[in-house]
Every structure is written in structure tokens, then in C-alpha cells.
Design an enzyme around this catalytic site. Structure first.
Site, PDB file in Angstrom:
ATOM      1  N   GLU A 116      35.593  41.101  41.452  1.00 41.83           N
ATOM      2  CA  GLU A 116      36.923  41.865  41.753  1.00 41.83           C
ATOM      3  C   GLU A 116      36.476  43.385  42.324  1.00 41.83           C
ATOM      4  O   GLU A 116      35.590  43.646  41.766  1.00 41.83           O
ATOM      5  CB  GLU A 116      37.502  41.813  40.232  1.00 41.83           C
ATOM      6  N   CYS A 129      36.338  51.023  43.198  1.00 39.58           N
ATOM      7  CA  CYS A 129      35.499  50.485  41.881  1.00 39.58           C
ATOM      8  C   CYS A 129      35.036  49.199  42.629  1.00 39.58           C
ATOM      9  O   CYS A 129      35.705  48.305  42.606  1.00 39.58           O
ATOM     10  CB  CYS A 129      36.398  50.287  40.817  1.00 39.58           C
ATOM     11  N   CYS A 136      27.512  39.519  34.358  1.00 30.69           N
ATOM     12  CA  CYS A 136      26.511  40.417  34.035  1.00 30.69           C
ATOM     13  C   CYS A 136      25.488  39.775  32.736  1.00 30.69           C
ATOM     14  O   CYS A 136      25.989  38.774  32.099  1.00 30.69           O
ATOM     15  CB  CYS A 136      27.169  41.513  33.077  1.00 30.69           C
ATOM     16  N   CYS A 140      27.666  43.469  26.550  1.00 31.05           N
ATOM     17  CA  CYS A 140      28.263  44.576  25.746  1.00 31.05           C
ATOM     18  C   CYS A 140      29.625  44.068  24.987  1.00 31.05           C
ATOM     19  O   CYS A 140      30.199  43.197  25.539  1.00 31.05           O
ATOM     20  CB  CYS A 140      28.623  45.779  26.573  1.00 31.05           C
ATOM     21  N   CYS A 143      33.226  44.579  26.319  1.00 33.00           N
ATOM     22  CA  CYS A 143      33.431  44.204  27.866  1.00 33.00           C
ATOM     23  C   CYS A 143      33.882  43.045  28.153  1.00 33.00           C
ATOM     24  O   CYS A 143      32.989  42.007  27.707  1.00 33.00           O
ATOM     25  CB  CYS A 143      32.171  44.988  28.608  1.00 33.00           C
ATOM     26  N   CYS A 369      39.193  49.308  33.383  1.00 25.34           N
ATOM     27  CA  CYS A 369      37.790  49.233  33.120  1.00 25.34           C
ATOM     28  C   CYS A 369      37.655  47.935  31.918  1.00 25.34           C
ATOM     29  O   CYS A 369      38.223  47.869  31.211  1.00 25.34           O
ATOM     30  CB  CYS A 369      37.320  50.326  32.376  1.00 25.34           C
TER      31      CYS A 369
END
Ligand code: SAH
Ligand code: SF4
Length: 390
Positions: A116, A129, A136, A140, A143, A369
Site C-alpha cells: 500500500e 508514504c 514485515c 511490533c 502495528c 499509520c
């Protein structure tokens, strides 16, 4: 006629697959790699440097992807280019526009993977962004991307391609014969989408070199911010090899809490991270490090936390970006209250550090975010459902 050497990936020393038909995608290659590729395709050595400049300008200044339109090249040479190369961007699968103007692109890359890309217009700037990985490897706990396993690193071309496709969608490529518009729609690029950019360092670096190149998109190095969760051994290279600004996902003021929120802290703890940041080459008041701090209700948002953060920052040219937590389905945290966030911001501000509170953007399209991933997964699920129903 010059004999044309077969172009192999070895020539380009790139870990990339040839697109269908064996043509090489020029997007994302460094200038040296473009030179090697043009030579291998049969460009006479004496002309090669000039050809690199010409092709580079067509592609990265004008956004032209069809060799036939590169009118200052001889017809034969355009044909030669088309025999060997393509100028290909990732495919935009969907584009959503939020009520606040934020645009989110779901982009498909080779292998059918999706990432994205988010464009955030503000009065004084427009920030794009971009993503550096599919998923990933880090986990975290706040997230959403972190709940998606790493599928693969993006190539340099796929990273540059995100900037190019957004420029195209926004109508930002210059048009021959028309005056250059003032200002830029994409004035800033942040590597804050999916993935940990410092775990894909070489591709991110090569991509940013292309984006910064003066004869192309020409985005200044201080217009680019790379955000890392704290991959200490690669931090200095960000300044030395890219030269862009650095943001760090800090999020906690004790190792105990940071271990929970940003598990890479178990490998490189707060003290080690801060040492690396103090040593960040070129660090100055005009090139401060941004400390990102997600505000999680009752977890990291107390006044004590704010005072501890001020102590930790001492001696580091820094600003603190406070990010109200963006919730996602199943998230184990809640957003701190507005009062808490403001009280926290005041303590940081009174200690002499800028402490802006980031306004969540594009929440209605899950573009804020830490919310990235859901859309592609949702779409996949609904596609699966649809095909099951057929
Ligand atoms: N992997 C890199 C860059 C991508 S994350 C990094 O971690 O820095 C971009 C920023 O969004 C990071 O500061 C991250 O901590 C923050 N973030 C992640 N999930 C979030 C959420 N749910 N709400 C608010 N910010 C979040
Ligand atoms: Fe990865 Fe950054 Fe999300 Fe952590 S915050 S899981 S490093 S994308």
C-alpha cells in the site's frame, strides 16, 4: 552493425527476475546499471553516457514510458531499446480517496503480492508514504503490518515505481510546452509504509538515489525521511549512503515496555539505540532526528514517561512526533485520550523539543499509520469468497 551481447541479470548484478518476454525493466536501476544495460544492448561505447542521460530524463523527468515517444533518439535506437527493455510500474489495483483528500493505492507487484502507498495532502506539503517490504519480519505489537509475515523485500524498481505511479495519478509529470507548475504535489517522501526499510537497505538506497537524482524526479535529500524501528547496525549507513532524514519508532521510555512494543529492542536496547542516534553522521539542529511515539492508553502515556523521554533525548537534536494510536480490528491497545496526549506534548515542548501531535489521516479508508495491510487482506478474502460462490 554492432553485435548485441545477450543481456543477463549478471550484467546488472540484480536479484530480480526478468519480466515476461525477457525484457529488462529500467525502473529502479542506478545510472551505472542503466549504462551497463545500454552497453550490453549494443549501444556504442562512445554514445552510451549520453544515451543514459537522455533515457533517464525521458523516464524520470518527463515520466515517459514508451520508447516511441522519446523523440530526441533516432528511430533505430528507440527500436533497439524496445527490443531489450521496458519501463514498467507496479500495477494499481485500487485507489481510494478519503474524505480528507488522502489517497491510498493498493499496488500489485511481481508474484501477485500487494503493498500500500498513501498520499497525504496538507496545506504546506504533500507527503507520499511508501512501502519497502511486503509485510514485515518484526512484530511490533501495536502495528497491523506486524501481524502480516514478511513475504519479500521490494526491489529498487518497485520502490521507485510507487513514487512514479503516484506522480502519474496526481498529474504531476511536467508536460512539454507547458509551464512548470509552482511547488510540488509530492514534496516529501516518507519510508513509513509497510516493512522495515533498514532490512532492505540496498534496494531502498538505490531507489532513493533515483528519486533524488537532479535530472529526474529531483526530490531533495531532506525531503525524504526513513523510519526505522531501530536496526542499529544500519543506522549510520542511512546518513552516509542515502543522506536522508531519519525517524525512529521509539514508543517507550523503559526497556521493559519497549521490549513489549518494539521487540527488536531485545536485540538493540534503548541505550544502544540512543548511542547510535547520537553518532548519526551529519546530525544537527536543522537535520534533527524524529522520534515517533505512538500514544497507547495506560501503556506509555504517563507524565513520568514524558519526563523520562526528555531525559533520554538530552544531547540529541530531536523532535518528537506524537502519533495517536490508530486502532485496527483485534488490536490489543486503545488510543490515549486527547487530554493525556496534550499533557504529554506539553512536557516535551516545555523541555525545548518540538512535539507535534500527528493528525490521523485517511482513517475512513484505513490508510493511517499502522493500519496498512487490512485492505489488501480484506480484498483477498472477499475475492476468495466471490470465487468460492461462483
Ligand atoms: N518499520 C518502520 C517503518 C514503518 S512503520 C518503523 O517501524 O519505523 C511507520 C510508523 O507507524 C512507525 O513509527 C510505527 O511505529 C507507526 N505505527 C505502526 N502501527 C501504528 C498504529 N497502529 N498506530 C499509530 N502508529 C503506528
Ligand atoms: Fe514492522 Fe515498523 Fe510495523 Fe514494527 S512498526 S511491525 S518494524 S512495519
Amino acid at each position: 552493425m554492432t553485435a548485441t551481447a545477450p543481456i543477463t541479470q549478471d550484467v546488472l548484478t540484480l536479484p530480480r527476475k526478468l519480466p515476461e518476454g525477457g525484457l529488462i525493466n529500467l525502473i529502479g536501476l542506478t545510472r551505472d546499471q542503466v549504462l551497463a544495460a545500454l552497453l550490453a544492448a549494443g549501444t556504442p561505447a562512445g554514445q552510451a553516457k549520453m544515451r543514459v542521460r537522455q533515457v533517464w530524463q525521458w523516464v524520470y523527468y518527463w515520466g515517459i514510458r514508451d520508447f516511441a515517444q522519446m523523440t530526441n533518439l533516432a528511430k533505430d535506437y528507440r527500436a533497439l531499446l524496445a527490443e531489450h527493455f521496458v519501463v514498467e510500474l507496479p500495477e494499481v489495483v485500487t485507489r481510494q480517496v478519503s474524505a480528507d483528500g488522502t489517497r491510498k493505492y493498493l499496488v500489485r507487484i511481481a508474484g501477485g503480492h500487494e503493498v500500500e502507498v498513501v498520499y497525504i495532502p496538507e496545506t504546506d506539503r504533500g507527503t507520499l508514504c511508501i512501502s519497502s517490504q511486503v509485510g514485515c519480519t518484526l512484530t511490533c505489537s501495536f502495528c497491523h503490518t506486524g501481524t502480516q509475515k514478511l513475504v519479500r523485500n521490494l526491489t529498487a524498481g518497485e520502490i521507485v515505481g510507487q513514487v512514479m505511479l503516484a506522480r502519474g495519478d496526481l498529474g504531476e509529470w511536467p508536460v512539454k510546452g507547458q509551464p512548470k507548475p509552482d511547488g510540488r504535489l509530492i514534496s516529501n517522501v516518507v519510508l513509513m509504509g509497510m516493512g522495515e526499510p533498514l532490512y532492505n537497505f540496498d534496494n531502498v538506497r538505490d531507489a532513493m538515489k533515483v528519486v533524488m537524482d537532479d535530472e529526474g524526479i529531483a526530490l531533495g535529500r531532506r525531503r525524504i525521511t526513513l523510519s526505522t524501528s531501530g536496526v542499529v547496525p544500519e543506522i549510520a549507513r542511512t546518513a552516509l549512503e542515502i543522506g536522508c532524514l531519519l525517524a525512529v519508532s521509539f514508543h517507550a521510555t523503559t526497556d521493559e515496555v519497549r521490549d513489549q512494543l518494539v521487540p527488536i529492542n531485545k536485540k538493540w536496547n534503548i541505550a544502544t539505540l540512543l548511542d547510535a542516534l547520537r553518532a548519526y553522521p551529519g546530525l544537527s539542529n536543522s537535520e534533527r532526528i524524529t522520534f515517533e511515539y505512538v500514544m497507547l492508553d495506560g501503556v506509555n502515556d504517563s507524565k513520568d514517561d514524558a519526563h523520562r523521554l526528555v531525559d533520554l533525548l538530552r544531547g540529541i537534536p530531536a523532535k518528537v512526533n506524537l502519533i495517536p494510536f490508530n486502532e485496527w480490528p483485534g488490536a490489543p491497545y486503545k488510543r490515549s485520550s486527547g487530554n493525556r496526549i496534550h499533557a504529554f506534548a506539553d512536557i516535551i515542548h516545555n523541555a525545548g523539543y518540538a512535539s507535534p501531535i500527528r493528525t490521523p489521516r485517511g482513517e475512513d479508508i484505513m490508510a493511517a499509520c499502522g493500519q496498512l495491510k487490512s485492505e489488501s487482506q480484506k480484498q483477498r478474502r472477499s475475492a476468495q469468497k466471490a470465487s468460492a460462490a461462483e
